[in-house]
Design an enzyme around this catalytic site. Sequence first.
Site, PDB file in Angstrom:
ATOM      1  N   CYS A 182      14.861  14.889  15.868  1.00 48.82           N
ATOM      2  CA  CYS A 182      15.168  13.611  16.510  1.00 48.82           C
ATOM      3  C   CYS A 182      16.350  13.757  17.466  1.00 48.82           C
ATOM      4  O   CYS A 182      17.496  13.832  17.040  1.00 48.82           O
ATOM      5  CB  CYS A 182      15.479  12.585  15.410  1.00 48.82           C
ATOM      6  SG  CYS A 182      16.055  11.006  16.049  1.00 48.82           S
TER       7      CYS A 182
ATOM      8  N   CYS B   2      19.125  11.243  17.251  1.00 49.53           N
ATOM      9  CA  CYS B   2      19.954  11.347  16.044  1.00 49.53           C
ATOM     10  C   CYS B   2      20.881  12.550  16.134  1.00 49.53           C
ATOM     11  O   CYS B   2      22.079  12.446  15.906  1.00 49.53           O
ATOM     12  CB  CYS B   2      19.063  11.519  14.811  1.00 49.53           C
ATOM     13  SG  CYS B   2      17.670  10.359  14.750  1.00 49.53           S
ATOM     14  N   ASP B   3      20.339  13.716  16.445  1.00 50.18           N
ATOM     15  CA  ASP B   3      21.088  14.960  16.302  1.00 50.18           C
ATOM     16  C   ASP B   3      21.556  15.575  17.620  1.00 50.18           C
ATOM     17  O   ASP B   3      22.300  16.556  17.610  1.00 50.18           O
ATOM     18  CB  ASP B   3      20.228  15.984  15.534  1.00 50.18           C
ATOM     19  CG  ASP B   3      19.952  15.518  14.103  1.00 50.18           C
ATOM     20  OD1 ASP B   3      20.672  14.620  13.633  1.00 50.18           O
ATOM     21  OD2 ASP B   3      19.019  16.049  13.470  1.00 50.18           O
TER      22      ASP B   3
HETATM   23  P1  FAD Z   1       9.920   6.127   6.218  1.00 51.22           P
HETATM   24  O1  FAD Z   1      11.382   6.349   6.172  1.00 51.22           O
HETATM   25  O2  FAD Z   1       9.040   7.228   6.659  1.00 51.22           O
HETATM   26  O3  FAD Z   1       9.483   5.629   4.757  1.00 51.22           O
HETATM   27  C1  FAD Z   1       8.123   5.545   4.402  1.00 51.22           C
HETATM   28  C2  FAD Z   1       7.985   5.154   2.958  1.00 51.22           C
HETATM   29  O4  FAD Z   1       6.607   4.986   2.638  1.00 51.22           O
HETATM   30  C3  FAD Z   1       8.499   6.192   1.958  1.00 51.22           C
HETATM   31  O5  FAD Z   1       9.023   5.542   0.830  1.00 51.22           O
HETATM   32  C4  FAD Z   1       7.215   6.963   1.597  1.00 51.22           C
HETATM   33  O6  FAD Z   1       7.316   7.636   0.360  1.00 51.22           O
HETATM   34  C5  FAD Z   1       6.263   5.807   1.521  1.00 51.22           C
HETATM   35  N1  FAD Z   1       4.832   6.114   1.639  1.00 51.22           N
HETATM   36  C6  FAD Z   1       4.175   6.828   2.577  1.00 51.22           C
HETATM   37  N2  FAD Z   1       2.839   6.812   2.340  1.00 51.22           N
HETATM   38  C7  FAD Z   1       2.664   6.047   1.226  1.00 51.22           C
HETATM   39  C8  FAD Z   1       1.521   5.617   0.479  1.00 51.22           C
HETATM   40  N3  FAD Z   1       0.271   5.961   0.826  1.00 51.22           N
HETATM   41  N4  FAD Z   1       1.708   4.837  -0.626  1.00 51.22           N
HETATM   42  C9  FAD Z   1       2.981   4.460  -1.015  1.00 51.22           C
HETATM   43  N5  FAD Z   1       4.090   4.837  -0.320  1.00 51.22           N
HETATM   44  C10 FAD Z   1       3.926   5.606   0.780  1.00 51.22           C
HETATM   45  N6  FAD Z   1      16.856   7.690  12.420  1.00 51.22           N
HETATM   46  C11 FAD Z   1      18.063   7.180  12.770  1.00 51.22           C
HETATM   47  O7  FAD Z   1      18.143   6.007  13.122  1.00 51.22           O
HETATM   48  N7  FAD Z   1      19.185   7.969  12.690  1.00 51.22           N
HETATM   49  C12 FAD Z   1      19.175   9.260  12.277  1.00 51.22           C
HETATM   50  O8  FAD Z   1      20.210   9.940  12.234  1.00 51.22           O
HETATM   51  C13 FAD Z   1      17.909   9.812  11.899  1.00 51.22           C
HETATM   52  N8  FAD Z   1      17.808  11.111  11.536  1.00 51.22           N
HETATM   53  C14 FAD Z   1      16.594  11.588  11.112  1.00 51.22           C
HETATM   54  C15 FAD Z   1      16.532  12.912  10.668  1.00 51.22           C
HETATM   55  C16 FAD Z   1      15.346  13.431  10.184  1.00 51.22           C
HETATM   56  C17 FAD Z   1      15.314  14.842   9.667  1.00 51.22           C
HETATM   57  C18 FAD Z   1      14.173  12.614  10.182  1.00 51.22           C
HETATM   58  C19 FAD Z   1      12.873  13.154   9.640  1.00 51.22           C
HETATM   59  C20 FAD Z   1      14.222  11.316  10.673  1.00 51.22           C
HETATM   60  C21 FAD Z   1      15.429  10.792  11.155  1.00 51.22           C
HETATM   61  N9  FAD Z   1      15.520   9.491  11.648  1.00 51.22           N
HETATM   62  C22 FAD Z   1      16.754   8.975  11.987  1.00 51.22           C
HETATM   63  C23 FAD Z   1      14.340   8.613  11.735  1.00 51.22           C
HETATM   64  C24 FAD Z   1      14.319   7.611  10.573  1.00 51.22           C
HETATM   65  O9  FAD Z   1      14.494   8.328   9.349  1.00 51.22           O
HETATM   66  C25 FAD Z   1      13.012   6.816  10.564  1.00 51.22           C
HETATM   67  O10 FAD Z   1      12.848   6.144  11.794  1.00 51.22           O
HETATM   68  C26 FAD Z   1      12.994   5.778   9.443  1.00 51.22           C
HETATM   69  O11 FAD Z   1      13.205   6.370   8.176  1.00 51.22           O
HETATM   70  C27 FAD Z   1      11.661   5.027   9.428  1.00 51.22           C
HETATM   71  O12 FAD Z   1      11.659   4.125   8.362  1.00 51.22           O
HETATM   72  P2  FAD Z   1      10.300   3.605   7.736  1.00 51.22           P
HETATM   73  O13 FAD Z   1      10.715   2.726   6.591  1.00 51.22           O
HETATM   74  O14 FAD Z   1       9.433   3.048   8.771  1.00 51.22           O
HETATM   75  O15 FAD Z   1       9.528   4.894   7.179  1.00 51.22           O
END
Ligand code: FAD
Length: 310
Positions: free
Chosen positions: A134, A137-138
């Site tokens: 990202c 982010c980094d």
């Molecule tokens: P997610 O965080 O992906 O959560 C999805 C959830 O759904 C999880 O609990 C998962 O287990 C669950 N799930 C998936 N499929 C199923 C299913 N079939 N049944 C039940 N549960 C399920 N963003 C920033 O703003 N700042 C940062 O510094 C940053 N750094 C990052 C670094 C890394 C290495 C990564 C990978 C991402 C980073 N991001 C950062 C991006 C950020 O993490 C995401 O945009 C954010 O987490 C998205 O949130 P979300 O709730 O949509 O999904």
Amino acid sequence: PYDVLIVGGGPAGAAAAVYAARKGIRTGIAAERFGGQVNDTMGIENFISVTETTGPKFAAAMQAHVKAYNVNIMNSQRADKLIPAAQAGGLIEVQLANGGSLKSKTVILSTGARWRNVNVPGEQEYKNKGVAYCPHCDGPLYKGRRVGVIGGGNSGVEAAIDLAGIVEHVTLIEFDTQLRADAVLVTKLQSLPNTTVIVNAQTTEITGDGQKMNGLTFKDRASSEEHHLEMAGVFVQIGLVPNTEWLKGTLELSKHGEIVVDAKGATSLPGVFAAGDATTVPFKQIIIAAGDGAKGALSAFDYLMRLPVA
Ligand code: FAD
């Protein structure tokens, strides 16, 4: 049955749970891994009001916030089927991989996404130690250093342009014989003095000293010769895959597999809302996913208010 059932426990799902519970309605949240992608993040420095934190700390704080309310948290539960209500305003069913089934008047889908890996030696070992996904982010961590970007589609070229403004030098590596990004982005990249583009190149290894990555090896696909480049970080930009495989055929997905939502987070199915990285919302970030989760919960509440009295 629940009034609101949230599937996914990342920032989007956690925010939806808090917003729904504060309305005093029956709220449940089922997640495969509470915290989501945040669990895999080292430093977070762009969530407003939190100058600096770590992913695991942020995930624990999200869980504590949800636990402060009357929410039924079902962790380690994977949903594998969504069954729409039989009639308008009826109960929607979510089937779980363990054979269980949950019913609710509204559902908020927040299953997030995952970055596609290059799957070469060194990628897992140096994840968060040079290997990044990202740029928003980094990127700032590599100020004044040399970095690489793998992938010459729109996200790769955008990342290279973005990083060029922060780091000393960016080398973009593309597998194909040409970049696949929009022409306007390619022209912009080519106009920047501190960037190099290498096409027809297959990344074969990410190298390091055991602690941190220090470079990348690629094979010139025309000559089969291997080359090594020294760099402090590499951004893998070969696709973000939404966790929506289990929804195929049930509701409208974009050509990239994202859940199509409107401005209120409504999907193509009545009573089903979606939030965060799993949807068509532009820009995948924690603060955006959290805001989206709040929006989804308020939209679900609005929908419940309008259901005819039974
Ligand atoms: P997610 O965080 O992906 O959560 C999805 C959830 O759904 C999880 O609990 C998962 O287990 C669950 N799930 C998936 N499929 C199923 C299913 N079939 N049944 C039940 N549960 C399920 N963003 C920033 O703003 N700042 C940062 O510094 C940053 N750094 C990052 C670094 C890394 C290495 C990564 C990978 C991402 C980073 N991001 C950062 C991006 C950020 O993490 C995401 O945009 C954010 O987490 C998205 O949130 P979300 O709730 O949509 O999904």
